[in-house]
Design a protein around this motif. Structure first.
Motif, PDB file in Angstrom:
ATOM      1  N   GLN A 251       0.807  -1.222   0.000  1.00 52.76           N
ATOM      2  CA  GLN A 251       0.000   0.000   0.000  1.00 52.76           C
ATOM      3  C   GLN A 251       0.843   1.276   0.000  1.00 52.76           C
ATOM      4  O   GLN A 251       0.428   2.302  -0.549  1.00 52.76           O
ATOM      5  N   HIS A 252       2.039   1.226   0.589  1.00 58.04           N
ATOM      6  CA  HIS A 252       2.785   2.457   0.835  1.00 58.04           C
ATOM      7  C   HIS A 252       4.102   2.566   0.069  1.00 58.04           C
ATOM      8  O   HIS A 252       4.702   3.647   0.070  1.00 58.04           O
ATOM      9  N   ARG A 253       4.526   1.480  -0.566  1.00 59.58           N
ATOM     10  CA  ARG A 253       5.805   1.504  -1.270  1.00 59.58           C
ATOM     11  C   ARG A 253       5.586   1.199  -2.744  1.00 59.58           C
ATOM     12  O   ARG A 253       5.126   0.112  -3.101  1.00 59.58           O
ATOM     13  N   PRO A 254       5.931   2.123  -3.639  1.00 54.48           N
ATOM     14  CA  PRO A 254       5.741   1.841  -5.071  1.00 54.48           C
ATOM     15  C   PRO A 254       6.573   0.664  -5.561  1.00 54.48           C
ATOM     16  O   PRO A 254       6.160  -0.062  -6.474  1.00 54.48           O
ATOM     17  N   ASP A 255       7.734   0.432  -4.940  1.00 52.24           N
ATOM     18  CA  ASP A 255       8.580  -0.679  -5.364  1.00 52.24           C
ATOM     19  C   ASP A 255       8.032  -2.024  -4.911  1.00 52.24           C
ATOM     20  O   ASP A 255       8.484  -3.076  -5.393  1.00 52.24           O
ATOM     21  N   ALA A 256       7.075  -2.017  -3.977  1.00 52.65           N
ATOM     22  CA  ALA A 256       6.466  -3.265  -3.514  1.00 52.65           C
ATOM     23  C   ALA A 256       5.134  -3.537  -4.197  1.00 52.65           C
ATOM     24  O   ALA A 256       4.521  -4.578  -3.954  1.00 52.65           O
ATOM     25  N   ARG A 257       4.684  -2.621  -5.061  1.00 49.69           N
ATOM     26  CA  ARG A 257       3.371  -2.790  -5.686  1.00 49.69           C
ATOM     27  C   ARG A 257       3.521  -3.458  -7.052  1.00 49.69           C
ATOM     28  O   ARG A 257       3.106  -2.941  -8.086  1.00 49.69           O
ATOM     29  N   SER A 258       4.114  -4.610  -7.034  1.00 51.59           N
ATOM     30  CA  SER A 258       4.411  -5.328  -8.273  1.00 51.59           C
ATOM     31  C   SER A 258       3.387  -6.407  -8.589  1.00 51.59           C
ATOM     32  O   SER A 258       3.430  -7.003  -9.665  1.00 51.59           O
ATOM     33  N   CYS A 259       2.487  -6.687  -7.667  1.00 49.94           N
ATOM     34  CA  CYS A 259       1.410  -7.645  -7.909  1.00 49.94           C
ATOM     35  C   CYS A 259       0.092  -6.877  -7.958  1.00 49.94           C
ATOM     36  O   CYS A 259      -0.017  -5.767  -7.441  1.00 49.94           O
ATOM     37  N   ALA A 260      -0.912  -7.474  -8.566  1.00 52.20           N
ATOM     38  CA  ALA A 260      -2.146  -6.752  -8.865  1.00 52.20           C
ATOM     39  C   ALA A 260      -2.984  -6.452  -7.632  1.00 52.20           C
ATOM     40  O   ALA A 260      -3.715  -5.458  -7.605  1.00 52.20           O
TER      41      ALA A 260
END
Length: 344
Positions: A251-260
């Motif tokens: 929710q808070h890290r763009p680098d962790a938002r790699s899954c849908a």
């Protein structure tokens, strides 16, 4: 409520033919040295003693059936002892080991096909060989799928993680075949930090599960292959207990938002075995992933397993959830031997 036949989805077999094949190659001694270094001298000595004490349970089908009867287990899904992955093997040997493992597991199960089904292996170190090994296991030998580790040491020194796109053909073929994958790590890369007090297993295995499952989730594998049928042994290790932290990162890290979707959404696309050791832990696992996503697991016949998986499920869960875990979910996955397959 009548409980269904009980299927233990996490049980092991030892194959002498595989060990003899591997032992003829120079990398074998180095592989044993790495395992001993990771375990530490004291744990390595206990492991060697346990291998002798439990040999009959791992190799003799009558001893296996007697233990199953004592535990109230109707059928087992049998997979090779993970020390026999021999993930160090070069291409030629890796293909031979996979073929020998698939044939050996099938031969063991064929001694009692009414009560035993099996899983083969694939050489994760060499992703281009994996589909052929999977097809050999399922199409040639009639196995239900394959057992995989959490990663492999790549020939170039770079680990082959389960998120590696070179494994996409394996996942795709597994979906096409309806094959089941049992995630069972062997060898934690924390290495000598865990070389005492049996931390290599008690901490290392749950860590490896958390890392491997995170690669499947954050790496988009479960987005690309939503119908993948994967069971995480040992209750999925540490990951189910800390999904809130993974969701927070998503929710808070763009680098962790790699899954849908948030990571917690994916655990209900996976399956987990019941080997979490306490009633409270099993209830928490069922609450987190859903009773329909947990299958029975004992880790037969090892000392880190349990001899009474059915009784533990019955004691920890209500009747409907216990029935699902003991056998209902395995039936839906098609894991029972043919004669025990539920009629539709």
């Amino acid at each position: 409520m009548d409980r269904p036949p009980a299927l233990d989805a996490h049980a092991h077999v030892w194959l002498d033919a595989v060990e003899d094949l591997a032992a003829r190659h120079p990398g074998y001694a180095a592989g044993l040295e790495l395992e001993a270094r990771r375990a530490g001298a004291e744990s390595a000595a206990v492991n060697a003693e346990q291998a002798i004490l439990r040999r009959a349970l791992l190799t003799d089908v009558d001893a296996r059936l007697a233990a199953m009867d004592s535990a109230g287990v109707t059928a087992q899904l049998v997979s090779v002892v993970p020390t026999q992955y021999h993930g160090w093997a070069d291409r030629g040997l890796a293909a031979e080991i996979a073929a020998a493992t698939n044939a050996g597991v099938a031969a063991h199960c064929a001694l009692r096909p009414d009560r035993l089904a099996g899983l083969g292996v694939v050489p994760l170190r060499h992703p281009d060989l994996a589909v052929t090994a999977l097809e050999d296991a399922v199409l040639r030998h009639g196995l239900k799928g394959v057992e995989i580790s959490s990663h492999a040491a790549g020939p170039d020194g770079v680990p082959v993680e389960l998120s590696d796109r070179r494994l996409d053909p394996l996942w795709q073929r597994a979906v096409e075949l309806g094959a089941v994958l049992l995630l069972h790590p062997w060898g934690c890369t924390l290495d000598a930090r865990l070389d005492r007090w049996y931390l290599a297993n008690t901490v290392g295995q749950p860590v490896e599960h958390a890392v491997a499952l995170s690669h499947l989730i954050f790496g988009g594998v479960l987005d690309r292959f939503p119908e993948l049928r994967l069971i995480a042994a040992h209750g999925g290790g540490y990951l189910p207990a800390f999904l809130g932290r993974a969701d927070h990162a998503w929710q808070h890290r763009p680098d962790a938002r790699s899954c849908a979707e948030p990571p917690s959404a994916y655990v209900r696309r996976l399956w987990f075995d019941s080997l979490v050791h306490t009633p409270q832990a099993l209830r928490r696992l069922v609450e987190t992933v859903g009773a329909e996503r947990v299958v029975l697991g004992s880790d037969y016949p090892f000392d880190m397993g349990v001899t009474d998986p059915v009784a533990r499920a019955l004691a920890a869960l209500g009747p409907a959830d216990a029935a699902a875990v003991i056998g209902g979910n395995a039936a839906r996955l098609g894991l029972f031997p043919g004669v025990l397959a539920p009629r539709t």
